[in-house]
Design a protein around this motif. Structure first.
Motif, short mmCIF file in Angstrom:
data_model
loop_
_atom_site.label_atom_id
_atom_site.label_comp_id
_atom_site.label_asym_id
_atom_site.label_seq_id
_atom_site.Cartn_x
_atom_site.Cartn_y
_atom_site.Cartn_z
N GLN A 193 0.84 -1.20 0.00
CA GLN A 193 0.00 0.00 0.00
C GLN A 193 0.87 1.26 0.00
O GLN A 193 0.62 2.19 -0.75
CB GLN A 193 -0.93 0.00 1.21
CG GLN A 193 -1.90 1.16 1.24
CD GLN A 193 -2.97 1.05 0.19
OE1 GLN A 193 -3.65 0.02 0.10
NE2 GLN A 193 -3.15 2.07 -0.61
N ARG A 194 1.92 1.26 0.83
CA ARG A 194 2.84 2.42 0.86
C ARG A 194 3.54 2.59 -0.48
O ARG A 194 3.69 3.71 -0.97
CB ARG A 194 3.87 2.25 1.98
CG ARG A 194 3.35 2.54 3.36
CD ARG A 194 4.46 2.65 4.39
NE ARG A 194 5.40 1.54 4.37
CZ ARG A 194 5.26 0.41 5.08
NH1 ARG A 194 4.22 0.25 5.86
NH2 ARG A 194 6.17 -0.54 5.01
N GLN A 195 4.00 1.47 -1.06
CA GLN A 195 4.68 1.55 -2.36
C GLN A 195 3.74 2.12 -3.42
O GLN A 195 4.14 2.98 -4.22
CB GLN A 195 5.17 0.17 -2.80
CG GLN A 195 6.35 -0.35 -2.03
CD GLN A 195 6.71 -1.77 -2.42
OE1 GLN A 195 5.87 -2.54 -2.88
NE2 GLN A 195 7.98 -2.12 -2.24
N ALA A 196 2.51 1.65 -3.43
CA ALA A 196 1.53 2.13 -4.41
C ALA A 196 1.26 3.62 -4.22
O ALA A 196 1.20 4.37 -5.19
CB ALA A 196 0.24 1.32 -4.30
N ASP A 197 1.11 4.04 -2.97
CA ASP A 197 0.85 5.45 -2.69
C ASP A 197 2.01 6.32 -3.15
O ASP A 197 1.81 7.41 -3.70
CB ASP A 197 0.58 5.67 -1.20
CG ASP A 197 -0.74 5.06 -0.76
OD1 ASP A 197 -1.59 4.75 -1.62
OD2 ASP A 197 -0.91 4.88 0.46
N ARG A 198 3.24 5.85 -2.94
CA ARG A 198 4.43 6.60 -3.39
C ARG A 198 4.46 6.73 -4.91
O ARG A 198 4.72 7.80 -5.45
CB ARG A 198 5.71 5.92 -2.91
CG ARG A 198 6.35 6.65 -1.76
CD ARG A 198 7.63 5.97 -1.35
NE ARG A 198 7.21 4.93 -0.42
CZ ARG A 198 7.76 3.74 -0.25
NH1 ARG A 198 8.80 3.40 -0.89
NH2 ARG A 198 7.29 2.89 0.59
N LEU A 253 0.54 -2.11 -8.37
CA LEU A 253 0.66 -2.30 -6.93
C LEU A 253 -0.70 -2.27 -6.24
O LEU A 253 -0.95 -3.04 -5.31
CB LEU A 253 1.60 -1.25 -6.33
CG LEU A 253 3.08 -1.46 -6.67
CD1 LEU A 253 3.88 -0.20 -6.36
CD2 LEU A 253 3.64 -2.64 -5.90
N TYR A 254 -1.60 -1.39 -6.71
CA TYR A 254 -2.94 -1.36 -6.13
C TYR A 254 -3.68 -2.67 -6.41
O TYR A 254 -4.45 -3.14 -5.58
CB TYR A 254 -3.75 -0.17 -6.63
CG TYR A 254 -3.36 1.14 -5.95
CD1 TYR A 254 -3.36 1.25 -4.56
CD2 TYR A 254 -3.01 2.26 -6.69
CE1 TYR A 254 -3.02 2.43 -3.93
CE2 TYR A 254 -2.66 3.44 -6.07
CZ TYR A 254 -2.67 3.52 -4.69
OH TYR A 254 -2.32 4.70 -4.08
N GLU A 255 -3.45 -3.27 -7.58
CA GLU A 255 -4.03 -4.58 -7.89
C GLU A 255 -3.48 -5.64 -6.94
O GLU A 255 -4.22 -6.51 -6.47
CB GLU A 255 -3.77 -4.96 -9.34
CG GLU A 255 -4.58 -4.15 -10.33
CD GLU A 255 -4.18 -4.41 -11.77
OE1 GLU A 255 -3.36 -5.31 -12.03
OE2 GLU A 255 -4.70 -3.69 -12.64
N CYS A 256 -2.18 -5.56 -6.66
CA CYS A 256 -1.56 -6.48 -5.70
C CYS A 256 -2.20 -6.34 -4.33
O CYS A 256 -2.49 -7.34 -3.66
CB CYS A 256 -0.06 -6.22 -5.59
SG CYS A 256 0.89 -6.68 -7.04
N VAL A 257 -2.42 -5.11 -3.92
CA VAL A 257 -3.04 -4.83 -2.62
C VAL A 257 -4.42 -5.48 -2.56
O VAL A 257 -4.76 -6.14 -1.57
CB VAL A 257 -3.13 -3.32 -2.36
CG1 VAL A 257 -4.06 -3.00 -1.19
CG2 VAL A 257 -1.75 -2.74 -2.12
#
Length: 55
Positions: free
Chosen positions: A17-22, A42-46
């Motif tokens: 989630q942090r990686q996606a937000d960055r 990354l959001y799909e991974c989340v």
């Protein structure tokens, strides 16, 4: 993912989630479409991780 503990899944979820937000912030700041694509991935991974985390 079945071998991970619930705590491990929660940590992985928070990390992704942090990686996606960055990446999303970079995309919004005009640093290119590749950051947007990475953020989307990354959001799909989340979302996939959330399916495996029981609360």
């Amino acid at each position: 993912m079945s071998q991970m503990t619930e705590a491990g899944k929660e940590r992985l979820l928070a990390l992704k989630q942090r990686q996606a937000d960055r990446e999303w912030a970079k995309a919004r700041n005009g640093e290119g479409g590749e950051h947007y694509a990475r953020a989307r991935h990354l959001y799909e991974c989340v979302e996939n991780i959330k399916k495996h985390v029981t609360k």
